[in-house]
Design a protein around this motif. Structure first.
Motif, mmCIF file in Angstrom:
data_model
loop_
_atom_site.group_PDB
_atom_site.id
_atom_site.type_symbol
_atom_site.label_atom_id
_atom_site.label_comp_id
_atom_site.label_asym_id
_atom_site.label_seq_id
_atom_site.Cartn_x
_atom_site.Cartn_y
_atom_site.Cartn_z
ATOM 1 N N ILE A 32 7.615 -1.781 -6.458
ATOM 2 C CA ILE A 32 8.638 -2.140 -7.435
ATOM 3 C C ILE A 32 8.033 -1.978 -8.823
ATOM 4 N N GLU A 33 8.888 -1.624 -9.760
ATOM 5 C CA GLU A 33 8.396 -1.420 -11.114
ATOM 6 C C GLU A 33 8.079 -2.747 -11.780
ATOM 7 N N MET A 34 6.990 -2.775 -12.507
ATOM 8 C CA MET A 34 6.638 -3.929 -13.321
ATOM 9 C C MET A 34 6.891 -3.549 -14.777
ATOM 10 N N PRO A 35 8.044 -3.942 -15.329
ATOM 11 C CA PRO A 35 8.348 -3.558 -16.713
ATOM 12 C C PRO A 35 7.294 -4.077 -17.670
ATOM 13 N N GLU A 36 7.191 -3.416 -18.805
ATOM 14 C CA GLU A 36 6.160 -3.785 -19.779
ATOM 15 C C GLU A 36 6.353 -5.222 -20.231
ATOM 16 N N HIS A 37 5.274 -5.976 -20.172
ATOM 17 C CA HIS A 37 5.283 -7.391 -20.550
ATOM 18 C C HIS A 37 4.199 -7.610 -21.601
ATOM 19 N N SER A 38 4.559 -8.234 -22.712
ATOM 20 C CA SER A 38 3.622 -8.455 -23.819
ATOM 21 C C SER A 38 3.330 -9.939 -23.951
ATOM 22 N N LEU A 39 2.058 -10.251 -24.082
ATOM 23 C CA LEU A 39 1.615 -11.629 -24.246
ATOM 24 C C LEU A 39 0.238 -11.618 -24.897
ATOM 25 N N TYR A 40 0.073 -12.374 -25.970
ATOM 26 C CA TYR A 40 -1.207 -12.455 -26.686
ATOM 27 C C TYR A 40 -1.712 -11.066 -27.125
ATOM 28 N N ASP A 41 -0.829 -10.228 -27.638
ATOM 29 C CA ASP A 41 -1.196 -8.864 -28.046
ATOM 30 C C ASP A 41 -1.718 -8.032 -26.874
ATOM 31 N N ILE A 42 -1.349 -8.416 -25.672
ATOM 32 C CA ILE A 42 -1.749 -7.683 -24.461
ATOM 33 C C ILE A 42 -0.480 -7.160 -23.796
ATOM 34 N N ARG A 43 -0.445 -5.873 -23.522
ATOM 35 C CA ARG A 43 0.699 -5.251 -22.863
ATOM 36 C C ARG A 43 0.306 -4.869 -21.436
ATOM 37 N N VAL A 44 1.150 -5.230 -20.484
ATOM 38 C CA VAL A 44 0.883 -4.972 -19.070
ATOM 39 C C VAL A 44 2.120 -4.323 -18.461
ATOM 40 N N TRP A 45 1.917 -3.281 -17.670
ATOM 41 C CA TRP A 45 3.015 -2.622 -16.965
ATOM 42 C C TRP A 45 2.442 -1.916 -15.735
ATOM 43 N N GLY A 46 3.321 -1.376 -14.903
ATOM 44 C CA GLY A 46 2.845 -0.641 -13.732
ATOM 45 C C GLY A 46 3.791 -0.782 -12.563
ATOM 46 N N TYR A 47 3.238 -0.705 -11.358
ATOM 47 C CA TYR A 47 3.991 -0.817 -10.113
ATOM 48 C C TYR A 47 3.193 -1.678 -9.144
ATOM 49 N N ILE A 48 3.872 -2.616 -8.480
ATOM 50 C CA ILE A 48 3.214 -3.485 -7.512
ATOM 51 C C ILE A 48 4.046 -3.505 -6.234
ATOM 52 N N SER A 49 3.426 -3.913 -5.139
ATOM 53 C CA SER A 49 4.069 -3.868 -3.829
ATOM 54 C C SER A 49 4.934 -5.097 -3.613
ATOM 55 N N ARG A 50 5.905 -4.940 -2.741
ATOM 56 C CA ARG A 50 6.726 -6.072 -2.343
ATOM 57 C C ARG A 50 5.910 -6.980 -1.417
ATOM 58 N N PRO A 51 6.161 -8.299 -1.468
ATOM 59 C CA PRO A 51 5.357 -9.218 -0.641
ATOM 60 C C PRO A 51 5.473 -8.963 0.854
ATOM 61 N N HIS A 52 6.599 -8.413 1.308
ATOM 62 C CA HIS A 52 6.759 -8.220 2.747
ATOM 63 C C HIS A 52 6.040 -6.975 3.257
ATOM 64 N N ALA A 53 5.380 -6.224 2.380
ATOM 65 C CA ALA A 53 4.677 -5.002 2.805
ATOM 66 C C ALA A 53 3.233 -5.023 2.300
ATOM 67 N N PRO A 54 2.410 -5.960 2.762
ATOM 68 C CA PRO A 54 1.021 -6.028 2.283
ATOM 69 C C PRO A 54 0.110 -5.064 3.034
ATOM 70 N N ARG A 55 -1.141 -5.027 2.605
ATOM 71 C CA ARG A 55 -2.161 -4.222 3.271
ATOM 72 C C ARG A 55 -3.274 -5.134 3.767
ATOM 73 N N ALA A 56 -4.098 -4.590 4.655
ATOM 74 C CA ALA A 56 -5.179 -5.388 5.239
ATOM 75 C C ALA A 56 -6.398 -5.458 4.338
ATOM 76 N N ASN A 57 -6.427 -4.676 3.251
ATOM 77 C CA ASN A 57 -7.573 -4.695 2.334
ATOM 78 C C ASN A 57 -7.079 -4.458 0.920
ATOM 79 N N ARG A 58 -8.025 -4.434 -0.027
ATOM 80 C CA ARG A 58 -7.685 -4.270 -1.444
ATOM 81 C C ARG A 58 -7.922 -2.838 -1.931
ATOM 82 N N THR A 59 -7.946 -1.882 -1.030
ATOM 83 C CA THR A 59 -8.289 -0.519 -1.405
ATOM 84 C C THR A 59 -7.357 0.040 -2.468
#
Length: 675
Positions: free
Chosen positions: A222-249
């Motif tokens: 799912i898309e992570m829209p740009e979020h600004s906090l403390y002059d820090i901008r964060v955005w990207g894509y993260i997985s849905r909780p129901h579809a995890p992986r067995a490691n952090r690769t």
């Protein structure tokens, strides 16, 4: 006799190379970063035998002048920094001036480079750090490095290398990370004469992420829209909780365009999934962060894979908030997909008239069946074509169609690989929760209770897509708006095995796990209790901590007190606990305080796991059990509660509460639509 002596320059270069050049992927990383700094828009990496015998990096960057090319291979020669003030604001990927000197010290190097607009370029040949040829050459604009026989003069390093295929995998990872951090650059990787990776370089992060993660992983992003906090901008894509992986690769983190390994960002990301993901599983995704150069130190690791943040707490909060908001904007409902067997090859035509006519008439019947929907919903066809092209994704332009088209879940991502669209279509490709124009389409708002109350007062505007309303007369339209508030969002039509509620809504069928849903509702209620019952200890319990744990406890004292604890400093590195929540046994205080300190050091909430485990147990025992008989009224009430509360998406253990089977998937199963 003198014992201390000065090493010669060649030996010093070999030692320096041991810090920078660990394996062929280290060479690839340094040269690709130089190509990015040179302003390249196309970068090609070609390798043979895992990059040990042959590695070629070609770019179309600015190139080097003939007089600068020999100097570039000297130690500490760089064009990136000039004064000590530049070290506090490093904006380039390479800056030390050690990479080329270290690489040529342990390999045979050929360099071809030409600046833009020049008639001819220059060719340099080096072996063991010594220039053996320097001559004019005809070559394309940009720079090409050819690295041969890596570690030929340091055979001891060869035994630490792995198999060719493994080393090639490390190089491919370097190229993939570069493609994610710079989606505006087209990357290509060729391994033993075969293309193994390609990114479009069109500037869209979703295309670069799709190239790296592939279809199967991308469909649950799912898309992570740009979020600004403390002059820090964060955005990207993260997985849905129901579809995890067995490691952090596949947890990829980028800071100012640089791929890094950060336990801080990792802890912030995983904290956002707390109580939403199965224990022992991990989320994945691509998280990009932009912050002022003065707030990050990239000069703390020889390979520049680790950085140091000046404001770690603010970085943690920014990443956590961005991930949490993205998860709140998604319904996290798995969809049942129609699995189709691969189509068998068409048989040879037989000289039977009936058989041939049946074959030719079948598509016509299907097309006639689709005409009414197509006439009302012109965007249905592109939506189905996107199914065929992306395999799993659904094009959000289908939400703009009329209600005659098969509706699709409005919170699903549109993850289309290598799509070139105009400005109008680019608005369509955005995630549904990223813009205000699409918020009206979402039937369940992820906002706070006050906003949910507003949506109940005006459901005709919040729950129904404006584009789905069929044009009618004004009087009939007014009548429809007055009747809509009395209709439930989903209608329970039965149950399966006395365990699952079966309901239907405008998007298809919804299956709800009664026990998991009720357990999550009770769990959320218990966690939100403002007054936590506490007990005062007859005698304070003194817990000895390390210096770091002691400082973390004192720094997070307000958060700890909000959990029902009362403690204070006692001695140099000890804490005296005087009051604890009534749920907790005093005999476990030493482990509990240490656990809270460890979580605070990693910028997580200090809530002890035993408290959450206890709430898990209470909610599980009090919830409806699978197999219990439940009336239709009770199931309808539970269904409406689940679908109206965005926090009820999974049980406290991470199992999904709701699974959806869309009308489109049903139509696919019964062959009512094209595959």
């Amino acid at each position: 006799m003198a014992v201390i002596h000065e090493l010669d320059s060649h030996m010093a270069d070999l030692i320096a190379a041991g810090e920078v050049v660990e394996r062929p992927s280290s060479v690839c990383k340094e040269l690709v970063e130089n190509a990015i700094d040179a302003g390249a828009t196309q970068i090609t990496v070609e390798l043979e035998r895992g990059g040990i015998s042959y590695l070629r990096i070609c770019d179309n960057g600015c190139g080097m002048a003939p007089e600068d090319a020999p100097i570039a291979f000297r130690r500490h020669a760089t064009s990136k920094i000039r004064t000590k003030e530049d070290l506090s604001a490093i904006g380039t990927l390479g800056f030390r001036g050690e990479a080329l000197a270290a690489i040529c010290a342990v390999s045979r190097v050929d360099l071809f480079t030409k600046q833009h607009g020049c008639v001819e370029g220059v060719h340099l040949s080096l072996e063991g750090g010594t220039i053996t040829a320097n001559e004019p050459a005809g070559c394309p604009e940009g720079t090409t490095f050819v690295i041969r026989d890596l570690f030929y003069n340091t055979p001891a390093r060869m035994k630490f290398l792995k198999k060719d295929f493994t080393e090639a995998g490390y190089i491919l990872s370097v190229v993939e990370h570069a493609a994610e951090s710079h989606p505006e650059i087209a990357f290509r990787c060729i391994r033993d004469g075969k293309d193994v990776f390609h990114s479009p370089g069109n500037g869209r992060l979703q295309n670069a992420v799709y190239s790296v993660f592939g279809k199967d992983l991308s469909k649950n992003l799912i898309e992570m829209p740009e979020h600004s906090l403390y002059d820090i901008r964060v955005w990207g894509y993260i997985s849905r909780p129901h579809a995890p992986r067995a490691n952090r690769t596949y947890q990829h983190f980028f800071v100012n365009g640089r791929f890094i390994k950060s336990k801080l960002m990792q802890a912030a990301m995983e904290e956002a999934y707390r109580n939403s993901i199965i224990t022992g599983k991990f989320p994945y995704g691509c998280i990009c962060m932009q912050l002022p150069l003065s707030l990050v130190d990239v000069n703390v690791h020889p390979a520049k894979t680790e950085v140091k943040f000046a404001q770690e707490k603010q970085v943690f909060s920014a990443v956590y908030a961005a991930c949490k908001n993205a998860l709140a904007g998604d319904d996290n409902i798995p969809e049942i997909e129609a699995k189709e067997k691969p189509a068998a090859p068409a048989p040879e035509p037989e000289p039977v008239v009936v058989s041939r006519s049946a074959i030719t008439m079948t598509p016509r019947v299907a097309e006639e069946e689709r005409k009414p929907a197509a006439s009302v919903s012109p965007s249905t066809a592109p939506a189905r074509e996107s199914h065929a092209s992306s395999g799993q994704m659904k094009h959000p332009s289908a939400y703009a169609a009329a209600s005659a088209a098969p509706p699709i879940s409005p919170k699903r991502s549109s993850f289309l690989p290598f799509v070139d669209v105009d400005d109008a279509d680019e608005q369509v490709l955005r995630m549904p929760h990223a813009g205000k124009a699409v918020e009206n389409i979402i039937p369940m708002t992820p906002d706070r209770p006050a906003i949910r109350q507003e949506s109940r007062e005006q459901p005709a505007q919040q729950t129904l897509p404006q584009a789905e309303a069929v044009p009618v007369q004004p009087a009939e339209e007014q009548e429809t708006e007055t009747l809509t508030p009395d209709l439930p969002k989903a209608r329970v039509i039965g149950s399966c095995f006395d365990t699952y509620i079966l309901a239907e809504d405008e998007n298809g069928l919804v299956f709800i796990d009664k026990h998991a849903a009720h357990e999550r509702i009770l769990f959320n209620q218990l966690r939100k209790q403002a007054d936590i019952p506490t007990q005062v200890l007859l005698q304070p319990v003194v817990v000895d901590l390390s210096g770091e744990e002691y400082a973390a406890i004192l720094d997070g004292m307000e958060q700890i007190q909000a959990l029902g604890f009362s403690m204070e400093a006692f001695g140099q590195h000890s804490i005296a606990v005087r009051e604890i929540p009534a749920y907790i046994e005093a005999g476990n205080l030493t482990l509990i305080v240490s656990e809270m300190a460890e979580k605070l050091m990693h910028r997580r909430t200090p809530e002890p796991d035993c408290l959450d485990d206890l709430i898990h147990t209470v909610s599980c025992k009090a919830a409806i059990k699978g197999g219990w008989k439940t009336s239709m009224q009770e199931m309808q009430s539970l269904c409406e509660r689940v679908l109206s509360d965005p926090e009820v998406t999974c049980c406290p253990h991470g199992r999904p509460v709701t699974v959806r089977l869309t009308k489109y998937e049903l139509d696919k199963m019964f062959k009512r639509v094209n595959q």
